[in-house]
Design an enzyme around this catalytic site. Structure first.
Site: not given
Ligand code: NAX
Length: 328
Positions: A159, A187
């Site tokens: 990410d 996440h």
């Protein structure tokens, strides 16, 4: 010659494994002077496929690959490992509720945590990539009472890298100009990629962009939903980029984060930034001597506060669910 670093990879016959093993074996993780021994764990029906992957590893004749062992018993495969990259997980099947998913993964990460507790090296660094990564890490950590909590982490580096890439193309600057990116929280789609503390060529990124609408309505959702966009385009989930991020994460944890910069890692909260103690949540961290430290003293405005609270609330819910299931 140097003693090889023992690196365990689970789910080694999977998609991410097919990229990750070759990166590790070729020296991307510890550099060209450190031999590595791979310890590969799979479920029994995937061992034959894994043998094929090992044939390919042999065929690369990597100078840094000191040996490969495979198996389906975590207590054998994890014996003496210095790094454990837990990639194999149970994906969400059709009609599976979130509780079922957490339970199925608890059935993987609780025994793997216990096996690491029993047989891994004292200095083992454990990285969970398999989803739901943060809560799987929480389960593994809580089933390994003798391994310090600081030695567990979950992957939010993909990410982080996606956020750098999106900002780099928005501003048409090289990725190397971008520093101090942070992913906060889980996440998952609730994660918060933070431009208010990031910098571009040393200047504040949010101010440089100067477009709150882009930040809120394009940047954040694009980063958070990038995994789904890749599945839509490729017909399969991100694998090479996930492997690359796993290498970045494990390398920086072992060898240190770059001077004047930080990285995003999901680690056990000490209560910093109002994140409840004991949750595995993503933070800005610096690393030296194999130990991470959460970057302190960042000012959090109301917008960031709301986003951080929302993603952390999701982590707390997942923790409550796995507590009820008796997994931690
Ligand atoms: P694959 O389904 O291709 O591979 C998973 C492998 O794990 C399979 O070979 C399976 O046999 C194995 N496995 C299952 N249970 C196991 C067990 N108990 N012990 C050892 N091995 C076991 O999935 P892949 O695309 O490689 O993705 C792996 C995991 O990474 C998934 O959970 C996925 O959701 C997650 N991801 C996490 C990301 C992150 O940023 N944290 C991004 C990429 C990826 O989505």
């Amino acid at each position: 010659s140097t003693t090889p670093v023992k690196v365990a990879v689970t789910g080694a016959a999977g998609q991410i494994g097919y990229s990750l093993l070759f990166r590790i074996a070729s020296g991307s993780l510890f550099g060209p002077d450190t031999p590595v021994e791979l310890r590969l764990l799979e479920i029994t029906p995937a061992l034959k496929a894994l043998e094929g992957v090992v044939m390919e590893l042999d065929d690369c004749a990597f100078p840094t690959l000191a040996g490969v062992e495979i198996g389906d018993d975590p207590e054998k495969v994890f014996d003496g490992v210095n790094h454990a990259l837990l990639v194999g997980a149970r994906p969400r099947g059709p009609g599976m509720e979130r509780g079922d998913l957490l339970e199925a993964n608890g059935g993987i990460f609780a025994p793997q945590g216990a096996a690491l507790n029993k047989v891994a090296a004292d200095d083992v660094h454990v990285t969970i990539t398999g989803n739901p990564a943060n809560t799987n890490a929480l389960i593994a950590m809580n089933n390994a009472p003798d391994i310090p909590d600081e030695q567990f982490s979950a992957l939010t580096r993909l990410d982080h890298n996606r956020a750098i890439s999106q900002l780099s193309s928005k501003l048409d600057v090289p990725v190397t100009d971008i520093t101090k990116m942070t992913i906060w929280g889980n996440h998952s789609a609730t994660q918060y990629p933070d431009l208010f503390h990031a910098e571009v060529g040393g200047k504040n990124a949010a101010e440089t962009v100067g477009d709150q609408d882009w930040l809120e309505n394009t940047f954040i959702p694009t980063v958070a939903k990038r995994g789904a966009a890749i599945i839509e385009a490729r017909g399969a989930s991100s694998a090479a980029s996930a492997a690359s991020a796993t290498v970045d994460h494990a390398r920086d944890w072992a060898l240190g984060s770059p001077e004047g910069n930080w990285v995003s890692m999901s680690v056990c909260s000490d209560g910093s930034y109002g994140v409840p103690e004991g949750l595995i949540s993503s933070f800005p961290v610096t690393v030296s001597d194999g130990k991470w430290e959460i970057v302190q003293g960042l000012e959090i405005d109301d917008f960031s506060r709301g986003r951080i609270d929302a993603t952390v609330a999701e982590l707390a819910e997942e923790r409550d669910a796995v507590t009820k299931l008796g997994l931690i």
